[in-house]
Design a protein around this motif. Structure first.
Motif, PDB file in Angstrom:
ATOM      1  N   ARG A 126       0.810  -1.220   0.000  1.00 32.57           N
ATOM      2  CA  ARG A 126       0.000   0.000   0.000  1.00 32.57           C
ATOM      3  C   ARG A 126       0.841   1.266   0.000  1.00 32.57           C
ATOM      4  NH1 ARG A 126      -1.741  -2.540   4.579  1.00 32.57           N
ATOM      5  NH2 ARG A 126      -3.885  -2.662   3.842  1.00 32.57           N
ATOM      6  N   ILE A 127       1.995   1.275   0.676  1.00 38.62           N
ATOM      7  CA  ILE A 127       2.783   2.521   0.676  1.00 38.62           C
ATOM      8  C   ILE A 127       3.298   2.803  -0.726  1.00 38.62           C
ATOM      9  CG2 ILE A 127       4.922   3.589   1.504  1.00 38.62           C
ATOM     10  CD1 ILE A 127       4.277   2.662   4.256  1.00 38.62           C
ATOM     11  N   TYR A 128       3.796   1.767  -1.391  1.00 44.75           N
ATOM     12  CA  TYR A 128       4.271   1.930  -2.767  1.00 44.75           C
ATOM     13  C   TYR A 128       3.133   2.449  -3.657  1.00 44.75           C
ATOM     14  CZ  TYR A 128       6.298   0.803  -7.313  1.00 44.75           C
ATOM     15  OH  TYR A 128       6.763   0.879  -8.594  1.00 44.75           O
ATOM     16  N   GLU A 129       1.987   1.787  -3.564  1.00 39.56           N
ATOM     17  CA  GLU A 129       0.852   2.161  -4.429  1.00 39.56           C
ATOM     18  C   GLU A 129       0.412   3.604  -4.169  1.00 39.56           C
ATOM     19  OE1 GLU A 129      -0.081   0.284  -6.813  1.00 39.56           O
ATOM     20  OE2 GLU A 129       1.065  -1.485  -6.191  1.00 39.56           O
ATOM     21  N   GLU A 130       0.355   3.981  -2.902  1.00 40.19           N
ATOM     22  CA  GLU A 130      -0.142   5.323  -2.586  1.00 40.19           C
ATOM     23  C   GLU A 130       0.925   6.392  -2.802  1.00 40.19           C
ATOM     24  OE1 GLU A 130      -2.698   5.894   0.829  1.00 40.19           O
ATOM     25  OE2 GLU A 130      -3.155   3.759   0.917  1.00 40.19           O
ATOM     26  N   ALA A 131       2.195   5.995  -2.757  1.00 35.99           N
ATOM     27  CA  ALA A 131       3.276   6.976  -2.966  1.00 35.99           C
ATOM     28  C   ALA A 131       3.498   7.250  -4.452  1.00 35.99           C
ATOM     29  CB  ALA A 131       4.575   6.479  -2.321  1.00 35.99           C
ATOM     30  N   LEU A 132       3.178   6.267  -5.304  1.00 39.09           N
ATOM     31  CA  LEU A 132       3.444   6.419  -6.740  1.00 39.09           C
ATOM     32  C   LEU A 132       2.901   7.722  -7.341  1.00 39.09           C
ATOM     33  CD1 LEU A 132       3.160   3.097  -8.767  1.00 39.09           C
ATOM     34  CD2 LEU A 132       5.193   4.401  -8.140  1.00 39.09           C
ATOM     35  N   PRO A 133       1.617   8.050  -7.093  1.00 42.69           N
ATOM     36  CA  PRO A 133       1.103   9.294  -7.671  1.00 42.69           C
ATOM     37  C   PRO A 133       1.843  10.540  -7.165  1.00 42.69           C
ATOM     38  CG  PRO A 133      -0.693   7.974  -6.742  1.00 42.69           C
ATOM     39  CD  PRO A 133       0.572   7.273  -6.409  1.00 42.69           C
ATOM     40  N   LEU A 134       2.236  10.526  -5.883  1.00 40.87           N
ATOM     41  CA  LEU A 134       2.952  11.685  -5.333  1.00 40.87           C
ATOM     42  C   LEU A 134       4.325  11.817  -5.983  1.00 40.87           C
ATOM     43  CD1 LEU A 134       2.237  11.350  -1.476  1.00 40.87           C
ATOM     44  CD2 LEU A 134       0.828  12.351  -3.276  1.00 40.87           C
ATOM     45  N   LEU A 135       4.980  10.672  -6.175  1.00 34.38           N
ATOM     46  CA  LEU A 135       6.307  10.687  -6.803  1.00 34.38           C
ATOM     47  C   LEU A 135       6.185  11.084  -8.280  1.00 34.38           C
ATOM     48  CD1 LEU A 135       7.851   7.487  -5.153  1.00 34.38           C
ATOM     49  CD2 LEU A 135       8.418   9.875  -4.652  1.00 34.38           C
ATOM     50  N   ALA A 136       5.120  10.601  -8.926  1.00 37.20           N
ATOM     51  CA  ALA A 136       4.923  10.924 -10.351  1.00 37.20           C
ATOM     52  C   ALA A 136       4.803  12.436 -10.542  1.00 37.20           C
ATOM     53  CB  ALA A 136       3.685  10.211 -10.881  1.00 37.20           C
ATOM     54  N   GLU A 137       4.147  13.087  -9.586  1.00 34.66           N
ATOM     55  CA  GLU A 137       3.971  14.551  -9.677  1.00 34.66           C
ATOM     56  C   GLU A 137       5.294  15.301  -9.623  1.00 34.66           C
ATOM     57  OE1 GLU A 137      -0.433  15.366  -7.731  1.00 34.66           O
ATOM     58  OE2 GLU A 137       1.334  15.619  -6.490  1.00 34.66           O
ATOM     59  N   VAL A 138       6.321  14.666  -9.059  1.00 30.48           N
ATOM     60  CA  VAL A 138       7.628  15.335  -9.020  1.00 30.48           C
ATOM     61  C   VAL A 138       8.575  14.673 -10.030  1.00 30.48           C
ATOM     62  CG1 VAL A 138       7.348  16.189  -6.667  1.00 30.48           C
ATOM     63  CG2 VAL A 138       8.419  13.974  -7.019  1.00 30.48           C
ATOM     64  N   GLY A 139       7.981  13.987 -10.998  1.00 34.65           N
ATOM     65  CA  GLY A 139       8.761  13.463 -12.129  1.00 34.65           C
ATOM     66  C   GLY A 139       9.460  12.138 -11.874  1.00 34.65           C
ATOM     67  N   ILE A 140       9.103  11.481 -10.755  1.00 32.54           N
ATOM     68  CA  ILE A 140       9.756  10.209 -10.422  1.00 32.54           C
ATOM     69  C   ILE A 140       8.786   9.062 -10.682  1.00 32.54           C
ATOM     70  CG2 ILE A 140      10.853   8.853  -8.586  1.00 32.54           C
ATOM     71  CD1 ILE A 140      11.435  11.576  -7.174  1.00 32.54           C
ATOM     72  N   ALA A 141       9.019   8.318 -11.763  1.00 30.47           N
ATOM     73  CA  ALA A 141       8.191   7.142 -12.062  1.00 30.47           C
ATOM     74  C   ALA A 141       9.123   5.966 -12.257  1.00 30.47           C
ATOM     75  CB  ALA A 141       7.359   7.387 -13.307  1.00 30.47           C
ATOM     76  N   PRO A 142       8.887   4.864 -11.508  1.00 29.13           N
ATOM     77  CA  PRO A 142       9.766   3.708 -11.653  1.00 29.13           C
ATOM     78  C   PRO A 142       9.653   3.109 -13.055  1.00 29.13           C
ATOM     79  CG  PRO A 142       8.022   3.292 -10.047  1.00 29.13           C
ATOM     80  CD  PRO A 142       7.850   4.683 -10.495  1.00 29.13           C
ATOM     81  N   ILE A 143      10.785   2.613 -13.550  1.00 26.19           N
ATOM     82  CA  ILE A 143      10.784   2.038 -14.896  1.00 26.19           C
ATOM     83  C   ILE A 143      10.285   0.600 -14.846  1.00 26.19           C
ATOM     84  CG2 ILE A 143      12.351   1.285 -16.748  1.00 26.19           C
ATOM     85  CD1 ILE A 143      13.779   4.082 -16.171  1.00 26.19           C
ATOM     86  N   ASP A 144      10.615  -0.126 -13.772  1.00 27.06           N
ATOM     87  CA  ASP A 144      10.098  -1.487 -13.614  1.00 27.06           C
ATOM     88  C   ASP A 144       8.965  -1.490 -12.595  1.00 27.06           C
ATOM     89  OD1 ASP A 144      11.923  -2.993 -15.318  1.00 27.06           O
ATOM     90  OD2 ASP A 144      13.456  -2.346 -13.874  1.00 27.06           O
ATOM     91  N   ASP A 145       8.129  -2.501 -12.673  1.00 23.01           N
ATOM     92  CA  ASP A 145       7.011  -2.644 -11.743  1.00 23.01           C
ATOM     93  C   ASP A 145       7.352  -3.763 -10.743  1.00 23.01           C
ATOM     94  OD1 ASP A 145       4.684  -3.196 -10.417  1.00 23.01           O
ATOM     95  OD2 ASP A 145       3.463  -3.484 -12.221  1.00 23.01           O
ATOM     96  N   PRO A 146       7.442  -3.444  -9.442  1.00 26.85           N
ATOM     97  CA  PRO A 146       7.852  -4.471  -8.473  1.00 26.85           C
ATOM     98  C   PRO A 146       6.865  -5.635  -8.375  1.00 26.85           C
ATOM     99  CG  PRO A 146       7.203  -2.448  -7.353  1.00 26.85           C
ATOM    100  CD  PRO A 146       7.184  -2.152  -8.817  1.00 26.85           C
ATOM    101  N   LYS A 147       5.635  -5.450  -8.891  1.00 27.03           N
ATOM    102  CA  LYS A 147       4.675  -6.568  -8.851  1.00 27.03           C
ATOM    103  C   LYS A 147       5.079  -7.676  -9.825  1.00 27.03           C
ATOM    104  CE  LYS A 147       0.507  -4.502  -9.097  1.00 27.03           C
ATOM    105  NZ  LYS A 147       0.443  -3.083  -8.784  1.00 27.03           N
ATOM    106  N   THR A 148       5.750  -7.278 -10.916  1.00 23.87           N
ATOM    107  CA  THR A 148       6.074  -8.280 -11.933  1.00 23.87           C
ATOM    108  C   THR A 148       7.577  -8.528 -12.058  1.00 23.87           C
ATOM    109  OG1 THR A 148       6.032  -6.511 -13.558  1.00 23.87           O
ATOM    110  CG2 THR A 148       4.027  -7.822 -13.337  1.00 23.87           C
ATOM    111  N   CYS A 149       8.362  -7.681 -11.428  1.00 23.80           N
ATOM    112  CA  CYS A 149       9.811  -7.768 -11.619  1.00 23.80           C
ATOM    113  C   CYS A 149      10.465  -8.016 -10.267  1.00 23.80           C
ATOM    114  CB  CYS A 149      10.267  -6.440 -12.228  1.00 23.80           C
ATOM    115  SG  CYS A 149      11.978  -6.061 -12.012  1.00 23.80           S
ATOM    116  N   ARG A 150      11.451  -8.874 -10.207  1.00 23.28           N
ATOM    117  CA  ARG A 150      12.059  -9.255  -8.924  1.00 23.28           C
ATOM    118  C   ARG A 150      13.201  -8.323  -8.518  1.00 23.28           C
ATOM    119  NH1 ARG A 150       9.610 -12.000  -5.498  1.00 23.28           N
ATOM    120  NH2 ARG A 150      11.484 -13.035  -4.745  1.00 23.28           N
TER     121      ARG A 150
END
Ligand code: ATP
Ligand code: PRP
Ligand code: MG
Length: 209
Positions: free
Chosen positions: A10-34
């Motif tokens: 939940r922290i990752y999911e809820e933090a993603l939009p906040l990080l995206a607003e400051v230009g930080i978007a992860p390139i890999d998705d931890p749900k599918t990538c180890r």
């Protein structure tokens, strides 16, 4: 390079939009990538994916410059050695005591099951209640059902988990949300990058009201 420690879920999911607003978007998705180190759309920022309770440790030792952690985890860890400049207002819930719905208010010395040993000790001491704290690592709700404890100290959001196990919330200990924490040395050494990030996050939060 700025390293930000975040826990999966939940922290990752809820933090993603906040990080995206400051230009930080992860390139890999931890749900599918180890991978445990995630590069982001900003060359100077990476995320490390760790257990929620390990976030203060990584940030304290400077293995991550910044982290996002629940106030529950920070209090239990004892986070005096970290800066906690921003309440991100995500992963909001309440830390409460709970007991079986038919159980009377326990009298005398009580047994409490929780993963929040320090918080629980402090809380019951402040109430003048003698409590024997039993440390668990999960499924706290089970403890009163099988006679392991009179009550539990755990997080409550919708109350569904308590209801599903015939428990009811009793005392409200504190409101919980997730905070941005910063390593003290990094705050000095990487001041410009961190101060800019903080300011952007803060401005975006203020705009949302
Ligand atoms: P792990 O899954 O590694 O055992 P965890 O259960 O602590 O760890 P999460 O459930 O993702 O991991 O919880 C992370 C943080 O989110 C908690 O420290 C707390 O601050 C908050 N949190 C936990 N449960 C809830 C909930 N039901 N609703 C809202 N926020 C929650
Ligand atoms: C958390 C917490 C409670 C539940 C409370 O568990 O430990 O059990 O949420 O939320 P509710 O009031 O909305 O039911 P989580 O979902 O994180 O599962 P976990 O046991 O894997 O940590
Ligand atoms: Mg959980």
């Amino acid at each position: 390079m700025l390293t930000i420690a975040v826990s999966k879920g939940r922290i990752y999911e809820e933090a993603l939009p906040l990080l995206a607003e400051v230009g930080i978007a992860p390139i890999d998705d931890p749900k599918t990538c180890r991978k445990l180190i995630l590069r982001t759309t900003r060359d100077d920022v990476q995320l490390v994916i760790i257990r929620a309770t390990d976030v203060p440790t990584f940030v304290e030792y400077g293995a991550a410059d910044l982290g996002i952690a629940g106030k529950d985890v920070l209090l239990e860890h004892g986070a005096e050695s970290l800066y906690e400049p921003l309440d991100l207002n995500i992963a909001r819930c309440r830390l409460m005591t709970a007991a079986h719905k038919n159980a009377p208010v326990p009298q005398g010395r009580i047994r409490v099951a929780t993963k929040y040993v320090k918080i629980a000790q402090k809380y019951f001491a402040s109430q003048g209640i003698q409590a024997e704290i039993i440390k668990l690592y999960g499924s706290m709700e089970l403890a009163p059902l099988v006679g392991l404890a009179d009550c539990i100290v755990d997080l409550v959001d919708t109350g569904n988990t308590l209801r599903a196990n015939d428990l009811e919330p009793r005392e409200h200990i504190m409101d919980i949300s997730s905070r941005l924490v910063v390593n003290k040395a990094a705050m000095k050494m990487k001041n410009q990058a961190i101060a800019t990030l903080l300011e952007q996050l803060e401005n975006n939060m203020a705009q949302r009201g």
